[in-house]
Enzyme design. Structure first.
Site, PDB file in Angstrom:
ATOM      1  N   HIS A 234      -3.111   1.646  12.104  1.00  0.00           N
ATOM      2  CA  HIS A 234      -3.446   0.873  13.518  1.00  0.00           C
ATOM      3  C   HIS A 234      -3.303  -0.533  14.319  1.00  0.00           C
ATOM      4  CE1 HIS A 234      -6.877   0.023  10.900  1.00  0.00           C
ATOM      5  NE2 HIS A 234      -7.503  -0.196  12.274  1.00  0.00           N
TER       6      HIS A 234
ATOM      7  N   HIS B 276      -5.120  -3.636  14.779  1.00  0.00           N
ATOM      8  CA  HIS B 276      -6.381  -4.518  15.137  1.00  0.00           C
ATOM      9  C   HIS B 276      -6.185  -4.979  13.667  1.00  0.00           C
ATOM     10  CE1 HIS B 276     -10.000  -1.508  15.229  1.00  0.00           C
ATOM     11  NE2 HIS B 276      -9.348  -1.927  16.259  1.00  0.00           N
TER      12      HIS B 276
ATOM     13  N   ASP C  20      -7.153  -7.335  11.745  1.00  0.00           N
ATOM     14  CA  ASP C  20      -7.276  -7.113   9.937  1.00  0.00           C
ATOM     15  C   ASP C  20      -6.278  -6.411   9.421  1.00  0.00           C
ATOM     16  OD1 ASP C  20      -9.017  -5.537  11.406  1.00  0.00           O
ATOM     17  OD2 ASP C  20      -9.862  -5.085   9.841  1.00  0.00           O
ATOM     18  N   HIS C  21      -5.317  -5.421  10.206  1.00  0.00           N
ATOM     19  CA  HIS C  21      -4.388  -5.103   9.099  1.00  0.00           C
ATOM     20  C   HIS C  21      -2.921  -5.184   9.807  1.00  0.00           C
ATOM     21  CE1 HIS C  21      -7.422  -1.742   8.122  1.00  0.00           C
ATOM     22  NE2 HIS C  21      -7.726  -2.156   8.893  1.00  0.00           N
TER      23      HIS C  21
ATOM     24  N   HIS D  37     -10.417   5.563  15.892  1.00  0.00           N
ATOM     25  CA  HIS D  37     -11.069   4.846  15.661  1.00  0.00           C
ATOM     26  C   HIS D  37     -10.228   3.869  16.565  1.00  0.00           C
ATOM     27  CE1 HIS D  37     -12.171   0.887  13.062  1.00  0.00           C
ATOM     28  NE2 HIS D  37     -10.340   0.814  13.437  1.00  0.00           N
TER      29      HIS D  37
ATOM     30  N   ASP E 185      -8.675   2.709   8.403  1.00  0.00           N
ATOM     31  CA  ASP E 185     -10.053   3.442   8.830  1.00  0.00           C
ATOM     32  C   ASP E 185     -10.496   4.419   9.524  1.00  0.00           C
ATOM     33  OD1 ASP E 185      -9.962   0.463   8.370  1.00  0.00           O
ATOM     34  OD2 ASP E 185     -10.118  -0.753   9.942  1.00  0.00           O
TER      35      ASP E 185
ATOM     36  N   HIS F 127     -10.332  -0.451   3.597  1.00  0.00           N
ATOM     37  CA  HIS F 127     -11.959  -1.722   3.149  1.00  0.00           C
ATOM     38  C   HIS F 127     -13.153  -0.969   2.239  1.00  0.00           C
ATOM     39  CE1 HIS F 127     -12.177  -3.572   6.872  1.00  0.00           C
ATOM     40  NE2 HIS F 127     -11.618  -2.290   7.502  1.00  0.00           N
TER      41      HIS F 127
HETATM   42 ZN   LIG Z   1      -9.643  -0.844  12.557  1.00  0.00          ZN
END
Ligand SMILES: [Zn+2]
Length: 281
Positions: free
Chosen positions: A60, A62, A64-65, A122, A145, A183
């Site tokens: 996805h 985001h 942090d990915h 998410h 996530d 995570h």
């Molecule tokens: Zn995420």
């Protein structure tokens, strides 16, 4: 006998930021990397192990990915361009191979095929990758996530209906599927899970085991579908004990939970539980 991986083939959770794991699958020569939000730890790992970057899978959009992809491509993309797979339904400029549910990513052996599942909730276009390496090896899923050990992702863009359906499709995978979450949220998820289902003996045992792993600095992942069905309250909204504790908490907090309060049906309980988790400390 089944093993989680061939001796020469590893699934490594490379830690990034505070609590992200960037999963690296490596056979000693080349590596597939999932959700590299940060390039530096991946680059370090690849160099230390003398392994080439072969492909990147994204779940996805985001940061942090996906934040480390451009830098990894600059560093490692020379003669052969490195394919970047990701959800077609999300805007991720670095993606070269957009995917939707039902697609299959066919990578060279030993990585095998990755079947794409749509798992919105998410984010709106979130996808998961179900790896089939064939033979006697266990199946693996990379779910970003969406599903966490004893928890699930926050609903930033999707609805409870979507997230519950996404979790159902993950729970329908074979019991021995190894679940690679993005995570290390396990201990705080377990605290919440115990509030939902304090008498769950599997959960109590898992709490002890997970604490032990973290005290030794070890990851609590991967988990498995069978294990999550026993200890993850978000997969257990149909259980009487979970319903009872979620509804009691909802009414105690005066949370507006019409759906949950009226019928106490599975979706209502799930939606209430997700709301409760957002403010649970
Ligand atoms: Zn995420």
């Amino acid at each position: 006998m089944k093993s989680s991986s061939k001796a020469s083939y590893d699934y490594v959770p490379v830690p990034a930021f505070e609590d992200n794991y960037i999963w690296v699958m490596a056979d000693g020569q080349s590596a597939v990397v999932v959700d590299p939000g940060d390039a530096a730890p991946v680059e370090k790992w690849l160099r230390e192990h003398g392994v080439k970057l072969f492909a990147i899978l994204l779940t996805h959009h985001h940061a942090d990915h996906v934040g480390g992809v451009a830098s990894l491509l600059r560093t490692f993309s020379h003669a052969d361009p490195i394919p970047v797979y990701g959800p077609a339904a999300e805007s991720i400029p670095v993606v070269t191979h957009p995917l939707e549910g039902g697609d299959v990513v066919k990578l060279a052996p030993p990585f095998g095929d990755f079947k794409v599942l749509d798992v919105p909730g998410h984010t709106r276009g979130h996808i998961a990758y179900v790896q089939d390496v064939g033979g006697d090896d266990l199946p693996h899923v990379f779910c970003g996530d969406t599903l966490f050990a004893s928890g699930c992702g926050r609903l930033f863009e999707g609805t409870p209906v979507q997230m519950l359906a996404s979790l159902d499709s993950l729970a329908a995978l074979p019991d021995d599927t190894q679940v690679h979450c993005a995570h290390e949220y396990t201990l705080s998820n377990i605290r919440f899970a115990l509030a939902c289902e304090p008498a769950n003996l599997d959960l109590q045992a898992w709490d002890v085991r997970a604490r032990g792993l973290r005290e030794q600095g070890k990851p609590t992942l991967p988990t498995s579908i069978a294990h999550e069905k026993r200890v993850n309250p978000f997969l257990r909204a149909d259980q009487a004990a979970v319903r009872e504790h979620v509804l009691a908490s909802a009414s105690a907090q005066g949370v507006a939970l019409a759906a949950a309060g009226s019928a106490g049906d599975r979706l209502g309980v799930f939606a209430a539980m997700r709301e409760w988790k957002n403010t649970f400390r």
